[in-house]
Design a protein around this motif. Structure first.
Motif, PDB file in Angstrom:
ATOM      1  N   ALA A 302       0.832  -1.209   0.000  1.00 18.12           N
ATOM      2  CA  ALA A 302       0.000   0.000   0.000  1.00 18.12           C
ATOM      3  C   ALA A 302       0.863   1.254   0.000  1.00 18.12           C
ATOM      4  O   ALA A 302       0.572   2.231  -0.696  1.00 18.12           O
ATOM      5  CB  ALA A 302      -0.916  -0.004   1.228  1.00 18.12           C
ATOM      6  N   HIS A 303       1.951   1.201   0.768  1.00 18.71           N
ATOM      7  CA  HIS A 303       2.857   2.354   0.817  1.00 18.71           C
ATOM      8  C   HIS A 303       3.457   2.614  -0.556  1.00 18.71           C
ATOM      9  O   HIS A 303       3.569   3.764  -0.993  1.00 18.71           O
ATOM     10  CB  HIS A 303       3.959   2.098   1.844  1.00 18.71           C
ATOM     11  CG  HIS A 303       4.928   3.233   1.961  1.00 18.71           C
ATOM     12  ND1 HIS A 303       4.590   4.436   2.546  1.00 18.71           N
ATOM     13  CD2 HIS A 303       6.211   3.363   1.530  1.00 18.71           C
ATOM     14  CE1 HIS A 303       5.638   5.257   2.469  1.00 18.71           C
ATOM     15  NE2 HIS A 303       6.621   4.635   1.865  1.00 18.71           N
ATOM     16  N   ARG A 304       3.829   1.551  -1.237  1.00 18.95           N
ATOM     17  CA  ARG A 304       4.391   1.686  -2.580  1.00 18.95           C
ATOM     18  C   ARG A 304       3.403   2.412  -3.504  1.00 18.95           C
ATOM     19  O   ARG A 304       3.767   3.367  -4.191  1.00 18.95           O
ATOM     20  CB  ARG A 304       4.692   0.303  -3.140  1.00 18.95           C
ATOM     21  CG  ARG A 304       5.160   0.309  -4.571  1.00 18.95           C
ATOM     22  CD  ARG A 304       5.276  -1.128  -5.114  1.00 18.95           C
ATOM     23  NE  ARG A 304       6.364  -1.225  -6.074  1.00 18.95           N
ATOM     24  CZ  ARG A 304       6.231  -1.027  -7.383  1.00 18.95           C
ATOM     25  NH1 ARG A 304       5.066  -0.721  -7.888  1.00 18.95           N
ATOM     26  NH2 ARG A 304       7.279  -1.141  -8.172  1.00 18.95           N
ATOM     27  N   ALA A 305       2.161   1.970  -3.485  1.00 18.85           N
ATOM     28  CA  ALA A 305       1.146   2.599  -4.343  1.00 18.85           C
ATOM     29  C   ALA A 305       0.936   4.061  -3.949  1.00 18.85           C
ATOM     30  O   ALA A 305       0.805   4.946  -4.801  1.00 18.85           O
ATOM     31  CB  ALA A 305      -0.164   1.822  -4.244  1.00 18.85           C
ATOM     32  N   ALA A 306       0.943   4.319  -2.637  1.00 20.26           N
ATOM     33  CA  ALA A 306       0.739   5.690  -2.147  1.00 20.26           C
ATOM     34  C   ALA A 306       1.883   6.596  -2.588  1.00 20.26           C
ATOM     35  O   ALA A 306       1.668   7.733  -3.032  1.00 20.26           O
ATOM     36  CB  ALA A 306       0.621   5.680  -0.619  1.00 20.26           C
ATOM     37  N   MET A 307       3.108   6.099  -2.486  1.00 19.74           N
ATOM     38  CA  MET A 307       4.261   6.944  -2.832  1.00 19.74           C
ATOM     39  C   MET A 307       4.396   7.120  -4.347  1.00 19.74           C
ATOM     40  O   MET A 307       4.837   8.165  -4.814  1.00 19.74           O
ATOM     41  CB  MET A 307       5.542   6.352  -2.230  1.00 19.74           C
ATOM     42  CG  MET A 307       5.601   6.421  -0.715  1.00 19.74           C
ATOM     43  SD  MET A 307       5.475   8.112  -0.034  1.00 19.74           S
ATOM     44  CE  MET A 307       3.756   8.147   0.532  1.00 19.74           C
ATOM     45  N   LEU A 308       4.009   6.105  -5.116  1.00 15.45           N
ATOM     46  CA  LEU A 308       4.014   6.291  -6.572  1.00 15.45           C
ATOM     47  C   LEU A 308       2.985   7.344  -6.967  1.00 15.45           C
ATOM     48  O   LEU A 308       3.203   8.138  -7.884  1.00 15.45           O
ATOM     49  CB  LEU A 308       3.761   4.964  -7.290  1.00 15.45           C
ATOM     50  CG  LEU A 308       4.918   3.959  -7.242  1.00 15.45           C
ATOM     51  CD1 LEU A 308       4.532   2.656  -7.949  1.00 15.45           C
ATOM     52  CD2 LEU A 308       6.191   4.531  -7.874  1.00 15.45           C
ATOM     53  N   GLU A 309       1.875   7.363  -6.250  1.00 17.44           N
ATOM     54  CA  GLU A 309       0.859   8.400  -6.482  1.00 17.44           C
ATOM     55  C   GLU A 309       1.446   9.791  -6.178  1.00 17.44           C
ATOM     56  O   GLU A 309       1.282  10.741  -6.947  1.00 17.44           O
ATOM     57  CB  GLU A 309      -0.342   8.132  -5.565  1.00 17.44           C
ATOM     58  CG  GLU A 309      -1.430   9.172  -5.617  1.00 17.44           C
ATOM     59  CD  GLU A 309      -2.544   8.806  -6.587  1.00 17.44           C
ATOM     60  OE1 GLU A 309      -2.847   7.597  -6.688  1.00 17.44           O
ATOM     61  OE2 GLU A 309      -3.076   9.707  -7.229  1.00 17.44           O
ATOM     62  N   ALA A 310       2.137   9.888  -5.038  1.00 15.50           N
ATOM     63  CA  ALA A 310       2.746  11.172  -4.655  1.00 15.50           C
ATOM     64  C   ALA A 310       3.810  11.586  -5.668  1.00 15.50           C
ATOM     65  O   ALA A 310       3.906  12.768  -6.042  1.00 15.50           O
ATOM     66  CB  ALA A 310       3.358  11.056  -3.255  1.00 15.50           C
ATOM     67  N   LEU A 311       4.583  10.624  -6.132  1.00 18.47           N
ATOM     68  CA  LEU A 311       5.615  10.910  -7.138  1.00 18.47           C
ATOM     69  C   LEU A 311       4.975  11.353  -8.453  1.00 18.47           C
ATOM     70  O   LEU A 311       5.449  12.281  -9.114  1.00 18.47           O
ATOM     71  CB  LEU A 311       6.492   9.666  -7.320  1.00 18.47           C
ATOM     72  CG  LEU A 311       7.553   9.677  -8.420  1.00 18.47           C
ATOM     73  CD1 LEU A 311       8.464  10.892  -8.326  1.00 18.47           C
ATOM     74  CD2 LEU A 311       8.379   8.383  -8.372  1.00 18.47           C
ATOM     75  N   GLY A 312       3.883  10.695  -8.819  1.00 17.82           N
ATOM     76  CA  GLY A 312       3.161  11.094 -10.026  1.00 17.82           C
ATOM     77  C   GLY A 312       2.636  12.515  -9.923  1.00 17.82           C
ATOM     78  O   GLY A 312       2.682  13.287 -10.888  1.00 17.82           O
ATOM     79  N   THR A 313       2.164  12.889  -8.737  1.00 20.28           N
ATOM     80  CA  THR A 313       1.691  14.263  -8.514  1.00 20.28           C
ATOM     81  C   THR A 313       2.863  15.243  -8.602  1.00 20.28           C
ATOM     82  O   THR A 313       2.745  16.320  -9.186  1.00 20.28           O
ATOM     83  CB  THR A 313       0.999  14.367  -7.143  1.00 20.28           C
ATOM     84  OG1 THR A 313      -0.107  13.455  -7.131  1.00 20.28           O
ATOM     85  CG2 THR A 313       0.488  15.773  -6.875  1.00 20.28           C
ATOM     86  N   ALA A 314       3.999  14.853  -8.018  1.00 19.07           N
ATOM     87  CA  ALA A 314       5.184  15.726  -8.089  1.00 19.07           C
ATOM     88  C   ALA A 314       5.597  15.970  -9.533  1.00 19.07           C
ATOM     89  O   ALA A 314       6.076  17.049  -9.884  1.00 19.07           O
ATOM     90  CB  ALA A 314       6.342  15.096  -7.311  1.00 19.07           C
ATOM     91  N   ALA A 315       5.407  14.962 -10.379  1.00 14.86           N
ATOM     92  CA  ALA A 315       5.841  15.060 -11.784  1.00 14.86           C
ATOM     93  C   ALA A 315       4.815  15.757 -12.674  1.00 14.86           C
ATOM     94  O   ALA A 315       5.131  16.123 -13.804  1.00 14.86           O
ATOM     95  CB  ALA A 315       6.100  13.648 -12.324  1.00 14.86           C
ATOM     96  N   ASP A 316       3.603  15.958 -12.191  1.00 12.38           N
ATOM     97  CA  ASP A 316       2.498  16.460 -13.006  1.00 12.38           C
ATOM     98  C   ASP A 316       2.629  17.974 -13.231  1.00 12.38           C
ATOM     99  O   ASP A 316       2.560  18.748 -12.275  1.00 12.38           O
ATOM    100  CB  ASP A 316       1.184  16.140 -12.281  1.00 12.38           C
ATOM    101  CG  ASP A 316      -0.036  16.601 -13.063  1.00 12.38           C
ATOM    102  OD1 ASP A 316       0.127  17.239 -14.120  1.00 12.38           O
ATOM    103  OD2 ASP A 316      -1.152  16.320 -12.589  1.00 12.38           O
TER     104      ASP A 316
END
Ligand SMILES: [Zn+2]
Length: 448
Positions: A302-316
């Protein structure tokens, strides 16, 4: 490519493989490393790390993947003289190429060990998958900075506070109050100053600080009196997405609505940089044991999915701003701004009750490396949210943004400034800067 021979955590598994090769039965080999074989973590670990384990894992990642992982030493040693380390992960990590940055840190509180483990495992995960699929695409567009243990003294002693008995997550300057364990002054602790340095010297479009043990993802403000953050809807959207990955029992809300505090990392981080700043707290469901199994092994996916989401937001690009243009190849571009921020009002040594002020300076660089000089720089918007904490007290009805341009300089490598220009750029926007004067003079020896 990932080379497992250089990963210490792989040696254990390799040893099991050797056992097979020596003709031991399958029943024998797993019994010596039974849980190791069952680990679902990127590292294969089955127990908490020591400080030496963290340092070795980070050093190994950097040594075996030099174009992908760069070690960072934070500038301030802890109260007891320990070094705080992190790593930076991106494609072509050694070049300041203007990518947006996701900063994720663990263990503001030294007894919240899962927060360091989850953070370190995510770093290993990114490196292992750096050439594959979604992770490869994200590392092409963004840079990740990971500091798994920010309160090293606290971790070594397995206690919440630093070695001055300070809760470093009450020591950040914005809205600081001299509460018990908040430190002798705003920013009194080297550990909190390290995080200020980290976020002030790069364009962190998303900042995550990992904690235990509640099921909640928090965003600014810390106090109800401060009023809602200008970017409340954006903050809520990210916090909700992270909470959603952790599970249906997790909530996303302003920190003040969970419980009120002052001087936490996310308040200063958001109001100074406008990067989306969240506190992610993980915890097993009520009634479940708090073990390595439940808090690390069972939480990591779950943490992995959450942090990939945060990383995706950082890149957006919709979640930051872009400065672009053409500069001489070999030039260094720098954006800077400097401004005062304030604590809460409190009793000063002279008996007066008023805030203290401190200066935050943001500065980050871009190396112009492309032969045609074209650059594209992901930055936080120049429009900075007006914080509630002001020279004359707390104003919860303050809103809006300061029109406060980035000051962009175009320089030679030796530091000669050839052009200085203000740049205003808003959220989701891009501006093109004209660097003709810098280009004209870059190779002229008579211009100093
Ligand atoms: Zn905590």
């Amino acid at each position: 490519m990932t080379d497992n021979r250089h990963f210490p955590w792989r040696r254990r598994l390799a040893a099991i493989g050797t056992a097979f090769a020596l003709g031991l039965t399958a029943a024998v080999a797993p019994s010596t490393g039974a849980t190791a074989a069952e680990s679902t973590l990127p590292s294969g670990n089955t127990a908490y790390r020591t400080l030496a384990d963290y340092e070795r894992d980070m050093a190994t990642l950097a040594a075996t993947h030099p174009t992908l992982v760069k070690p960072i030493t934070l500038p301030y040693r802890t109260t007891s003289g320990r070094v705080v380390r992190g790593i930076e992960i991106s494609d072509n990590v050694g070049v300041d190429d203007g990518k947006p940055v996701f900063v994720t840190v663990g263990m503001h509180h030294g007894n919240e060990w899962p927060s360091g483990e989850l953070t370190m495992e995510f770093a290993i995960d990114l490196v292992k998958n750096a050439r594959r699929g979604h992770v490869a695409e994200l590392l092409d567009r963004a840079r990740v900075v990971v500091v798994p243990v920010v309160n090293v003294d606290g971790f070594v002693r397995n206690r919440r506070q630093t070695d001055t008995d300070t809760d470093m997550n009450r020591n950040y300057g914005l809205g600081w109050l001299p509460l018990p364990s908040a430190g002798s002054a705003a920013w009194s602790e080297p550990e909190s100053r390290n995080i200020a340095w980290l976020l002030s010297t790069r364009q962190a479009t998303v900042f995550n600080t990992q904690h235990t043990c509640i099921q909640v993802v928090l965003y600014p403000p810390l106090q109800l009196a401060a009023g809602p953050a200008q970017d409340a809807s954006r903050l809520h959207r990210l916090a909700s997405a992270i909470a959603g990955h952790y599970g249906p029992t997790y909530r996303a809300l302003p920190s003040a609505e969970d419980y009120e505090t002052t001087g936490e990392a996310i308040d200063w981080a958001y109001y100074a940089t406008r990067g989306l700043s969240v506190t992610s707290e993980t915890c097993p469901n009520p009634g479940m044991a708090r073990t390595y199994q439940t808090q690390v092994l069972d939480t990591y996916a779950a943490h992995r999915a959450a942090m990939l989401e945060a990383l995706g937001t950082a890149a957006d690009p919709a979640e930051h701003a872009i400065i672009e243009g053409k500069a001489p190849k070999g030039a260094v571009l720098r954006v800077t701004k400097s401004f005062p921020l304030y604590t809460n009002p409190y009793a000063q040594p002279d008996g007066g009750v008023r805030p203290s002020s401190f200066t935050t300076t943001l500065t980050s660089d871009l190396d112009v490396v492309r032969p045609n000089g074209k650059f594209r720089w992901a930055v936080n918007p120049s429009y900075r949210p007006v914080p509630a904490y002001q020279a004359d007290g707390v104003h919860g009805d303050h809103h809006g943004f300061y029109t406060e341009p980035w000051i962009l300089t175009c320089e030679r490598r030796d530091g000669t400034v050839l052009q200085t220009t203000p740049v205003n750029v808003d959220l989701g926007d891009r501006v093109e800067v004209d660097l003709t004067p810098c280009k004209r003079n870059f190779h002229r020896k008579d211009v100093r």
